[in-house]
Design an enzyme around this catalytic site. Structure first.
Site, mmCIF file in Angstrom:
data_model
loop_
_atom_site.group_PDB
_atom_site.id
_atom_site.type_symbol
_atom_site.label_atom_id
_atom_site.label_comp_id
_atom_site.label_asym_id
_atom_site.label_seq_id
_atom_site.Cartn_x
_atom_site.Cartn_y
_atom_site.Cartn_z
ATOM 1 N N CYS A 1 10.351 1.684 2.244
ATOM 2 C CA CYS A 1 11.260 0.574 2.545
ATOM 3 C C CYS A 1 12.720 1.025 2.590
ATOM 4 C CB CYS A 1 11.088 -0.531 1.519
ATOM 5 S SG CYS A 1 11.233 0.083 -0.162
ATOM 6 N N GLU B 1 12.343 -1.955 11.116
ATOM 7 C CA GLU B 1 11.985 -0.672 10.484
ATOM 8 C C GLU B 1 10.765 -0.076 11.195
ATOM 9 O OE1 GLU B 1 11.068 -1.326 6.275
ATOM 10 O OE2 GLU B 1 9.782 -3.017 6.749
ATOM 11 N N TRP C 1 0.809 -1.218 0.000
ATOM 12 C CA TRP C 1 0.000 0.000 0.000
ATOM 13 C C TRP C 1 0.844 1.271 0.000
ATOM 14 C CZ3 TRP C 1 1.838 2.564 4.069
ATOM 15 C CH2 TRP C 1 2.414 1.795 5.088
ATOM 16 N N ASN C 2 2.142 1.186 0.323
ATOM 17 C CA ASN C 2 2.870 2.450 0.558
ATOM 18 C C ASN C 2 3.173 3.217 -0.738
ATOM 19 O OD1 ASN C 2 4.819 0.550 -0.111
ATOM 20 N ND2 ASN C 2 6.354 1.336 1.303
ATOM 21 N N GLU D 1 11.063 -8.072 -3.225
ATOM 22 C CA GLU D 1 11.514 -6.739 -2.785
ATOM 23 C C GLU D 1 10.953 -6.554 -1.379
ATOM 24 O OE1 GLU D 1 13.401 -4.610 -4.354
ATOM 25 O OE2 GLU D 1 13.495 -5.496 -6.345
ATOM 26 N N LEU D 2 11.797 -6.738 -0.372
ATOM 27 C CA LEU D 2 11.273 -6.875 0.996
ATOM 28 C C LEU D 2 11.651 -5.695 1.894
ATOM 29 C CD1 LEU D 2 12.034 -10.703 1.275
ATOM 30 C CD2 LEU D 2 9.990 -9.564 0.370
ATOM 31 N N SER E 1 6.580 -7.063 3.056
ATOM 32 C CA SER E 1 7.401 -7.336 4.237
ATOM 33 C C SER E 1 8.228 -8.606 4.051
ATOM 34 C CB SER E 1 6.492 -7.488 5.458
ATOM 35 O OG SER E 1 5.631 -8.586 5.263
ATOM 36 N N LYS F 1 -2.141 -8.367 -7.844
ATOM 37 C CA LYS F 1 -2.974 -8.227 -6.649
ATOM 38 C C LYS F 1 -2.482 -7.051 -5.823
ATOM 39 C CE LYS F 1 -2.571 -9.343 -2.501
ATOM 40 N NZ LYS F 1 -3.180 -8.149 -1.869
ATOM 41 N N PRO F 2 -3.217 -5.934 -5.838
ATOM 42 C CA PRO F 2 -2.805 -4.801 -4.996
ATOM 43 C C PRO F 2 -3.177 -5.050 -3.541
ATOM 44 C CG PRO F 2 -4.849 -4.291 -6.157
ATOM 45 C CD PRO F 2 -4.428 -5.661 -6.623
ATOM 46 N N ALA F 3 -2.673 -4.195 -2.644
ATOM 47 C CA ALA F 3 -3.001 -4.309 -1.220
ATOM 48 C C ALA F 3 -4.464 -3.940 -0.983
ATOM 49 C CB ALA F 3 -2.089 -3.383 -0.421
HETATM 50 P P1 NAP Z 1 2.900 -6.934 3.661
HETATM 51 O O1 NAP Z 1 2.019 -7.126 4.818
HETATM 52 O O2 NAP Z 1 3.939 -7.935 3.392
HETATM 53 O O3 NAP Z 1 1.935 -6.761 2.402
HETATM 54 C C1 NAP Z 1 2.424 -6.609 1.105
HETATM 55 C C2 NAP Z 1 1.460 -7.258 0.139
HETATM 56 O O4 NAP Z 1 1.357 -8.646 0.435
HETATM 57 C C3 NAP Z 1 0.033 -6.700 0.209
HETATM 58 O O5 NAP Z 1 -0.555 -6.771 -1.058
HETATM 59 C C4 NAP Z 1 -0.631 -7.689 1.141
HETATM 60 O O6 NAP Z 1 -2.028 -7.714 0.984
HETATM 61 C C5 NAP Z 1 0.003 -8.981 0.680
HETATM 62 N N1 NAP Z 1 -0.035 -10.070 1.649
HETATM 63 C C6 NAP Z 1 -0.002 -10.001 2.993
HETATM 64 N N2 NAP Z 1 -0.018 -11.260 3.505
HETATM 65 C C7 NAP Z 1 -0.055 -12.117 2.449
HETATM 66 C C8 NAP Z 1 -0.088 -13.537 2.317
HETATM 67 N N3 NAP Z 1 -0.074 -14.344 3.370
HETATM 68 N N4 NAP Z 1 -0.131 -14.079 1.078
HETATM 69 C C9 NAP Z 1 -0.140 -13.269 -0.017
HETATM 70 N N5 NAP Z 1 -0.125 -11.927 0.048
HETATM 71 C C10 NAP Z 1 -0.063 -11.358 1.261
HETATM 72 O O7 NAP Z 1 3.663 -5.562 3.707
HETATM 73 P P2 NAP Z 1 3.127 -4.189 4.253
HETATM 74 O O8 NAP Z 1 3.436 -4.107 5.678
HETATM 75 O O9 NAP Z 1 1.739 -3.940 3.832
HETATM 76 O O10 NAP Z 1 4.043 -3.222 3.387
HETATM 77 C C11 NAP Z 1 5.161 -2.651 3.877
HETATM 78 C C12 NAP Z 1 6.389 -3.552 3.717
HETATM 79 O O11 NAP Z 1 6.761 -3.562 2.356
HETATM 80 C C13 NAP Z 1 7.569 -3.011 4.471
HETATM 81 O O12 NAP Z 1 8.274 -4.065 5.079
HETATM 82 C C14 NAP Z 1 8.416 -2.380 3.396
HETATM 83 O O13 NAP Z 1 9.765 -2.277 3.722
HETATM 84 C C15 NAP Z 1 8.146 -3.284 2.244
HETATM 85 N N6 NAP Z 1 8.421 -2.620 0.977
HETATM 86 C C16 NAP Z 1 9.501 -3.032 0.262
HETATM 87 C C17 NAP Z 1 9.813 -2.404 -0.929
HETATM 88 C C18 NAP Z 1 10.996 -2.829 -1.733
HETATM 89 O O14 NAP Z 1 11.052 -2.481 -2.907
HETATM 90 N N7 NAP Z 1 11.937 -3.568 -1.189
HETATM 91 C C19 NAP Z 1 9.014 -1.366 -1.406
HETATM 92 C C20 NAP Z 1 7.917 -0.965 -0.644
HETATM 93 C C21 NAP Z 1 7.637 -1.627 0.550
HETATM 94 P P3 NAP Z 1 -2.982 -7.009 2.082
HETATM 95 O O15 NAP Z 1 -2.336 -5.729 2.434
HETATM 96 O O16 NAP Z 1 -4.239 -6.876 1.352
HETATM 97 O O17 NAP Z 1 -3.025 -7.988 3.209
#
Ligand code: NAP
Length: 489
Positions: A292, A389, A158-159, A258-259, A237, A182-184
């Protein structure tokens, strides 16, 4: 707020998912909330495994014809899409500000940044060159060719609701792959709006599919377990990335992950302190710190610590917090209650262990999930910020003594996405760049990302790169042909 009233192009808000060239509903829907006001701004289809399989089948059906087009033909669709994104930049920014909370001007900036990847890969697809490799035996040749991986699944956070999609989809499409995205749950509207423009750009049905859901694990599992899907590209994440990697093992998919990060930002005693303050403010407070690659652990050499903190305080005091639709706002709210609680927990933990608040430190008086721009000093390695983070507008300052101490501290993390340092010593620029374990280094800059650079991390920050010529390779397989019988008999 009625979101469509704010848009010039109201067709950008169909509030439906996009599968096989059709705008589709599901039996249930879920609400999209504006984090600034907590208002419901839209409802979109709440899909599950069944619809995901429909989307995968659509992408599979479209793959052969799409892959058979020339790179120039595929690039023409991408160029039209790019132009439409530019033409609709204001509306796309408004949609993003409404669902994500960042100021409209910053959201438009993200749209433009993301669009650059569409343009770049429209051209770069033409350069998926193979090789002719000199061989070790007479009468033979080895020739390589690059071919599209196949159907690709994409899961994004979502960010950056727009740019995380446009960093993945264009290279996949340019390479000849078809996609299911699949977006957030928090930010599906930007993804849908991009699909509206892709349809207008004329992409054939099934080439691009968007599945919206509040059950991300069901959709993710269907993507991972499908043998038709040959590649998963995920941004999010580290925790979820590891789950998905495990789920993809059975079908042996190609992966890009990309975590999360935990970026160090090092200010050496010989640095241009004003430049370092400027770089930190831009990198740390952008998107309310929900980035991130945002500096998370700020290491300042003893000799310049007090000067740096004083100048940083002056700069951060100017940051205005507010609704993304208020022209004065520099930063919006945190995305949701969980985001707010994490930031509060990190600050409280630091204070309990002896940190000092220089500025901010608590929820903003605007309420909801707004948080004050914050500076903490006296940070130590035992505090949560050191290993996790914060994902919020908190600048946490640690001290260090010398170059080796800074390098050791910077590398003392399981993550390795971005790292920054400021120094005027050219030898040190090389030494520290080589010594820090990260995929992205900002040397005397807080601004590192663009379509021409290979964005990505090492260690627990992931696998693979986005952007640049390397970003195309993520969606290609290398095949070689060993040819014999070349010599005249
Ligand atoms: P997240 O919980 O991992 O969610 C990211 C995506 O994965 C969302 O679309 C989420 O959907 C989905 N998701 C969550 N659980 C899932 C599962 N069990 N199976 C399949 N999909 C699943 O991450 P966040 O906390 O929302 O986002 C922030 C994180 O992203 C931070 O750790 C940040 O550092 C990282 N990030 C990394 C980069 C990079 O390029 N390295 C760039 C931006 C952000 P829902 O939200 O609908 O649950």
């Amino acid at each position: 707020m009625i979101l469509s009233d704010k848009l010039t192009n109201k067709s950008l808000l169909p509030n439906k998912a996009y599968i096989n060239g059709k705008w589709v509903d599901a039996s249930k829907s879920f609400d999209v909330i504006n984090p600034s006001t907590q208002e419901v701004i839209a409802s979109v289809p709440d899909m599950g495994a069944e619809e995901t399989h429909d989307a995968i089948a659509a992408a599979d059906g479209a793959f052969k014809d799409w892959a058979a087009k020339t790179a120039k033909e595929r690039g023409a669709f991408l160029k039209k899409w790019y132009q439409l994104i530019l033409d609709n930049r204001e509306d796309l920014g408004i949609i993003m500000a409404a669902e994500q909370g960042k100021p409209v001007k910053e959201a438009i900036g993200e749209v433009l940044y993301g669009a650059e990847f569409v343009e770049w890969f429209a051209e770069e697809g033409k350069r998926a060159y193979g090789d002719v490799i000199p061989t070790t035996t007479h009468g033979s040749r080895v020739v390589t060719m690059k071919q599209p991986v196949g159907v690709c699944a994409m899961i994004t956070p979502w960010n950056f609701p727009s740019a995380m999609i446009t960093r993945k989809m264009p290279p996949a499409l340019a390479a000849g792959c078809t996609v299911v995205s699949k977006p957030a749950e928090d930010t599906p509207l930007s993804a849908i709006a991009l699909a509206v423009l892709a349809e207008e750009a004329g992409f054939p049905k099934g080439v691009i599919n968007v599945v919206t859901t509040s059950h991300s694990s069901d959709v993710g599992k269907a993507m991972c377990e499908s043998d038709i899907v040959r590649k998963l590209s995920f941004t999010g994440s580290t925790k979820v990335g590891k789950i998905l990697m495990g789920q993809c093992a059975d079908t042996m998919k190609k992966l890009s992950l990309e975590l999360g990060g935990n970026a160090p930002f090092v200010v050496f005693g010989d640095a241009d302190i004003d430049a370092a303050v400027k770089g930190l403010v831009a990198g740390k407070f952008r998107n309310c710190g929900q980035v991130c690659i945002a500096p998370n652990r700020i290491y300042v050499q003893d000799s310049v610590h007090d000067e740096f903190v004083e100048k940083l305080k002056a700069a951060v005091s100017d940051i205005k917090v507010g609704d993304g639709f208020d022209e004065d706002s520099d930063i919006g709210p945190l995305i949701n209650q969980a985001g707010l609680e994490k930031v509060q927990d990190h600050v409280q933990d630091a204070l309990d262990k002896g940190a000092t608040v220089v500025l901010g430190g608590k929820q903003h008086k605007k309420g909801a999930t707004f948080f004050e721009p914050t500076i903490l000093t006296g940070m130590t390695d035992e505090m949560k910020v050191a290993s996790d983070e914060t994902f919020g507008p908190v600048a946490s300052i640690f001290k260090f003594t010398d170059e080796q101490d800074a390098i050791d501290k910077a590398n003392d993390t399981i993550y390795g996405l971005a790292a920054y340092f400021y120094t005027r010593d050219i030898g040190r620029v090389w030494r520290v760049s080589e010594a820090i374990e990260a995929g992205i280094i900002g040397a005397n800059t807080g601004s590192t990302s663009s379509e021409v650079a290979p964005f990505g991390g090492v260690k627990h920050s992931g696998i693979g790169r986005e952007g640049s010529k390397y970003g195309l390779d993520e969606f290609l397989e290398i095949k070689y042909v060993a040819m014999g019988g070349i010599e005249e008999s």
